[in-house]
Design an enzyme around this catalytic site. Sequence first.
Site, PDB file in Angstrom:
ATOM      1  N   LYS A  25      36.705 -21.077  -6.433  1.00 10.99           N
ATOM      2  CA  LYS A  25      36.741 -20.170  -5.736  1.00 10.99           C
ATOM      3  C   LYS A  25      36.375 -21.400  -3.724  1.00 10.99           C
ATOM      4  CE  LYS A  25      32.334 -17.904  -5.687  1.00 10.99           C
ATOM      5  NZ  LYS A  25      32.248 -18.782  -6.874  1.00 10.99           N
ATOM      6  N   ARG A  62      30.649 -32.331 -10.881  1.00  6.59           N
ATOM      7  CA  ARG A  62      31.600 -32.217  -9.048  1.00  6.59           C
ATOM      8  C   ARG A  62      30.702 -32.871  -8.422  1.00  6.59           C
ATOM      9  NH1 ARG A  62      31.344 -25.605  -7.114  1.00  6.59           N
ATOM     10  NH2 ARG A  62      29.150 -25.987  -6.448  1.00  6.59           N
TER      11      ARG A  62
END
Length: 210
Positions: free
Chosen positions: A13, A127
């Site tokens: 997102k 990440r």
Amino acid sequence: MDLILLGAPGAGKGTQGALLSEKLGTPKIATGDMLRDAVRAGTELGRQAKGYMDAGELVPDAVILGMVRERLAQPDAANGAIFDGYPRNAAQAASLDEMLAGIGRRIDAVVYLEVDDDDIVRRMGGRRTDPETGLVYHVEHNPPPAEIAPRCVIRPDDVEETVRNRLDVYRRSTAPLVEHYRQAGVPVHTVDGGRPIEAVQGEILGLLER
Ligand code: AMP
């Protein structure tokens, strides 16, 4: 245009929202980023939010509502916003609907990014965040530029145990919002978020242009 990006943590997102924001000239309102800014700045809001965030739990709705209300009143959001990581439950969705109605707006579309749980856990493991800009990278799929890489860190809530809890919270509280918007007659575009960033972006832009 007011647009919601829905999807599990790690579905992309933030990445897609940043690209869309640039393309559409509409600001991205990402409550997670705003909360992390507050934690970094050591504000009272940040102090209240930190415990919930580190545990992968939702920060209380009242805190989020106040924050979003203030952000929506900024001039750059006068014609729309891309909501990333918000709303996260039915109460937040109801208050957003009401807030937008109060200024003559409504959610125009929801983009639902679908990604497998196993993929998500793998993604979160790779990440890395740049603490100076808040930009998110991935060691394999989207590595940070060499000059930035040394200062990139793993977000404290990206450790596996917390990711699993965030996924549970997502399934319980956030995923049902797909149905909330469908029932409200808002177009919900389901996009396979497991593909490369550019492919996902291309599909989203195509869907929004239709
Ligand atoms: P995110 O960056 O969107 O994954 O958000 C990171 C963390 O911030 C979440 O796990 C929650 O603890 C908190 N958070 C972000 N957005 C919200 C929201 N809309 N409602 C409640 N908590 C939130």
